[in-house]
Design a protein around this motif. Structure first.
Motif, short mmCIF file in Angstrom:
data_model
loop_
_atom_site.label_atom_id
_atom_site.label_comp_id
_atom_site.label_asym_id
_atom_site.label_seq_id
_atom_site.Cartn_x
_atom_site.Cartn_y
_atom_site.Cartn_z
N MET A 36 1.23 -1.07 0.09
CA MET A 36 -0.20 0.16 -0.15
C MET A 36 0.94 1.32 -0.16
N GLY A 37 1.09 1.91 -0.63
CA GLY A 37 1.54 2.74 -1.00
C GLY A 37 0.69 4.58 -0.08
N PHE A 38 1.10 5.93 -0.03
CA PHE A 38 0.94 6.53 0.62
C PHE A 38 -0.10 7.28 0.14
N LYS A 39 -0.63 7.58 -0.83
CA LYS A 39 -2.26 8.10 -1.38
C LYS A 39 -3.11 6.49 -0.84
N ASP A 40 -3.10 5.42 -0.70
CA ASP A 40 -3.80 4.51 -0.68
C ASP A 40 -4.42 4.71 1.05
N ALA A 41 -3.13 4.69 1.66
CA ALA A 41 -2.55 4.61 3.26
C ALA A 41 -3.64 5.95 3.64
N ARG A 42 -3.19 7.34 2.91
CA ARG A 42 -3.60 8.59 3.05
C ARG A 42 -5.44 7.85 3.04
N GLN A 43 -5.78 7.88 2.08
CA GLN A 43 -6.74 7.72 1.55
C GLN A 43 -7.78 6.59 3.30
N GLN A 44 -7.57 5.87 2.73
CA GLN A 44 -7.73 4.58 4.29
C GLN A 44 -7.93 5.62 4.93
N LEU A 45 -6.82 6.37 5.85
CA LEU A 45 -7.37 6.26 7.01
C LEU A 45 -7.99 7.72 7.16
N LEU A 46 -8.22 9.26 6.23
CA LEU A 46 -9.50 9.47 6.20
C LEU A 46 -10.56 8.99 6.39
N GLU A 47 -10.66 7.30 5.52
CA GLU A 47 -12.11 7.41 5.63
C GLU A 47 -12.84 6.64 7.31
N CYS A 48 -11.53 5.95 7.51
CA CYS A 48 -11.66 5.44 8.89
C CYS A 48 -11.41 6.71 9.88
N LEU A 49 -11.48 7.86 9.75
CA LEU A 49 -11.35 9.10 10.54
C LEU A 49 -13.21 9.33 10.32
N ALA A 50 -13.05 9.86 9.05
CA ALA A 50 -14.28 9.99 8.94
C ALA A 50 -15.81 9.24 9.72
N GLU A 51 -15.97 7.77 9.32
CA GLU A 51 -16.49 6.76 9.87
C GLU A 51 -16.56 6.47 11.29
N GLY A 52 -15.11 7.03 12.23
CA GLY A 52 -15.64 6.79 13.79
C GLY A 52 -14.78 5.42 14.09
N ASN A 53 -13.89 4.78 12.89
CA ASN A 53 -12.90 3.46 13.20
C ASN A 53 -12.10 3.46 13.38
N ILE A 54 -11.70 4.24 14.74
CA ILE A 54 -10.53 4.28 15.41
C ILE A 54 -10.25 3.34 16.72
N SER A 55 -9.86 3.51 16.85
CA SER A 55 -9.30 1.96 18.23
C SER A 55 -7.90 1.96 18.96
N HIS A 56 -7.60 2.51 20.15
CA HIS A 56 -6.08 2.24 20.71
C HIS A 56 -5.47 0.84 21.55
N GLN A 57 -4.64 0.77 21.19
CA GLN A 57 -4.28 -0.41 21.94
C GLN A 57 -4.01 0.11 23.03
N ALA A 58 -4.42 -0.10 24.35
CA ALA A 58 -3.46 -0.05 25.36
C ALA A 58 -1.90 0.00 25.97
N ARG A 59 -1.36 1.09 26.54
CA ARG A 59 0.19 0.43 26.49
C ARG A 59 0.65 2.09 27.22
N ASN A 60 2.15 1.41 28.43
CA ASN A 60 2.75 2.46 28.70
C ASN A 60 3.21 3.90 27.99
N ASN A 61 3.00 5.24 28.17
CA ASN A 61 4.09 6.33 28.16
C ASN A 61 2.67 6.37 26.92
N ILE A 62 1.56 6.53 27.01
CA ILE A 62 0.45 7.05 25.68
C ILE A 62 0.10 8.16 25.98
N ASP A 63 0.29 8.64 27.10
CA ASP A 63 0.02 10.42 26.61
C ASP A 63 1.67 10.91 25.72
N VAL A 64 2.95 10.36 25.54
CA VAL A 64 3.50 11.06 24.95
C VAL A 64 3.61 10.48 23.36
#
Length: 80
Positions: A1-29
């Motif tokens: 996957m190149g830059f344009k495809d990765a950017r497009q997929q990321l923008l779609e996920c952000l717009a749909e709220g399809n975001i998850s975060h893995q719990a880990r140390n130093n999350i604030d950084v």
């Protein structure tokens, strides 16, 4: 996957709220979105402005089968 495809997929996920975060140390950084220091709208704007020279992709440091897509940019301070 190149830059344009990765950017497009990321923008779609952000717009749909399809975001998850893995719990880990130093999350604030490492994750300003998760800690509320930056909004989804701000991340979307940064991603839209990014160009190919701001992008790199490399294997995850422990799970080599996962690609990590990185957009590096300088964000000017915003005063409210």
């Amino acid at each position: 996957m190149g830059f344009k495809d990765a950017r497009q997929q990321l923008l779609e996920c952000l717009a749909e709220g399809n975001i998850s975060h893995q719990a880990r140390n130093n999350i604030d950084v490492k994750n300003l979105l998760e800690t509320g220091q930056i909004s989804v709208d701000m991340v979307t704007d940064i991603v839209k402005r990014a160009r190919g020279h701001n992008y790199e992709c490399s294997p995850h440091h422990t799970i080599k089968s996962i690609d990590v897509h990185i957009i590096k940019t300088i964000v000017k301070a915003i005063r409210f």
